[in-house]
Each structure stands twice: as C-alpha cells, then as structure tokens.
Motif scaffolding. Structure first.
Motif, short mmCIF file in Angstrom:
data_model
loop_
_atom_site.label_atom_id
_atom_site.label_comp_id
_atom_site.label_asym_id
_atom_site.label_seq_id
_atom_site.Cartn_x
_atom_site.Cartn_y
_atom_site.Cartn_z
N SER A 155 65.08 33.02 78.90
CA SER A 155 64.28 32.72 80.08
C SER A 155 64.15 33.97 80.97
N ALA A 156 65.25 34.64 81.21
CA ALA A 156 65.24 35.85 82.04
C ALA A 156 64.40 36.96 81.39
N SER A 157 64.52 37.10 80.08
CA SER A 157 63.77 38.16 79.41
C SER A 157 62.27 37.91 79.45
N MET A 158 61.87 36.64 79.47
CA MET A 158 60.43 36.34 79.53
C MET A 158 59.83 36.70 80.88
N SER A 159 60.66 36.85 81.90
CA SER A 159 60.14 37.24 83.22
C SER A 159 59.59 38.66 83.20
N PHE A 160 59.94 39.43 82.19
CA PHE A 160 59.44 40.80 82.07
C PHE A 160 58.12 40.89 81.32
N HIS B 157 52.01 38.72 83.20
CA HIS B 157 50.93 37.71 83.15
C HIS B 157 51.18 36.61 82.13
N THR C 145 52.51 30.23 82.80
CA THR C 145 53.64 29.34 83.00
C THR C 145 53.76 28.33 81.87
N TYR D 129 55.59 29.87 79.00
CA TYR D 129 57.01 30.00 79.32
C TYR D 129 57.73 28.68 79.04
N TRP D 130 57.18 27.57 79.57
CA TRP D 130 57.83 26.28 79.40
C TRP D 130 57.79 25.79 77.96
#
Length: 173
Positions: A86-91, A94, A97, A100-101
């Motif tokens: 989850s944290a790595s996907m914040s990088f 664009h 969402t 991501y989910w």
C-alpha cells in the motif's frame, strides 16, 4: 489454496465491490480484472505459483529470491506485507484510487483464502503464529474436485452477470 481458486475468488470479490459501488462498465471491468490478477500477487514468494510462472524466468527468479528471504506464506501473506505494498503504491504518480483499492482487495482476498487452509497465514508476520479458519488442504480432494469446479462456475456467472447488469444500468440511465 491453489492459484486458480485465488483468481476465482478475486473475480467474486471484485464483482461484488463493482456492483456495490455501481461502477460504470469500463471501471467495473478494470476493477474486476485488477482484483483478479492481484489475488495472485501474495504467491510471488513461490516460484511455481501462477503469477511468477506467467513472467517466465524473471518472475520465477524474483519469487525464488522473495521465498528464500521470507519463506512461502511469510511477509507476502501478512498485514505488514499489504501495508508495504500500500505504501509503495503511493509513489506511483496519478494512480487512480479505484486501481489502488483493486490491488489491495486482490491481496486481501488471497490472504483470506489461504486462511481457509490447515497451513493458515502468519497474519502478523514476523510473529510465527498462523491464523486459520478452515481445515482445507491445498491441492487435496476437496479443493481440486469440489471447490475448483464450483468456484469456476460461480465466478464466471457472477463476473459476466455483474458486467452485464452494470452495462444494462449504464445504457438505460
């Protein structure tokens, strides 16, 4: 749980969320697809799993490295592993969402599926305690002869049905 059953449960959970969220057909198709593919992601710690095999020797090598360091059903099957993903996907710039989910839902679906086996999962890795809610043995009679055919049929019907109904709703709106 075997990879094909992880994929089938990915279709089911992705379809369920797509329906509950009343996504448009394009979003729903993408969401279901991403959830399904990512329901195979936690097994990137085992070189013979479907995901690593799909990427040939680079995928199998990566899986072997991860498995050698953390073991099968180690960090990739834990809250910590999902948190790091989850944290790595914040990088990823664009990243929608919804994508991501879908990734997170696929991984969580996989972990819940493996909790239904006698081996369980180390949910709070690196602590050794494994959590399990079932008695199914991976690759044995119940999974291969009963669960796989049922999940295959149900996930196909639900996946296609969800897309059909969302398309009808979208067209008639």
């Amino acid at each position: 749980m075997m990879g094909r059953n992880h994929a089938a449960t990915g279709v089911l959970t992705g379809s369920g969320v797509a329906w509950l969220a009343q996504m448009n057909p394009g979003q729903a198709a993408a969401f279901i697809s991403i959830t399904t593919v990512c329901s195979l992601l936690p097994d990137f710690d085992h070189p013979d799993a479907i995901g690593p095999r799909a990427f040939g020797w680079p995928g199998r090598t990566l899986a072997w490295i991860i498995g050698s360091i953390f073991g099968h059903r180690g960090i990739t099957h834990s809250v910590l592993g999902v948190g790091l993903l989850s944290a790595s996907m914040s990088f990823i710039p664009h990243l929608p969402t919804v994508c991501y989910w879908a990734v997170i839902l696929g991984c969580v679906t996989h972990i819940l599926g493996d909790m239904c086996t006698v081996s369980g999962v180390p949910l709070f890795w690196p602590l050794d305690r494994c959590f399990r809610v079932g008695v199914m043995r991976t690759g044995h009679y119940f999974e291969t002869q009963i669960l796989t055919p049922v999940l295959t049929v149900v996930s196909t019907v639900v996946g296609i049905g969800t897309l059909f109904l969302l398309t009808q709703r979208f067209v008639n709106a």
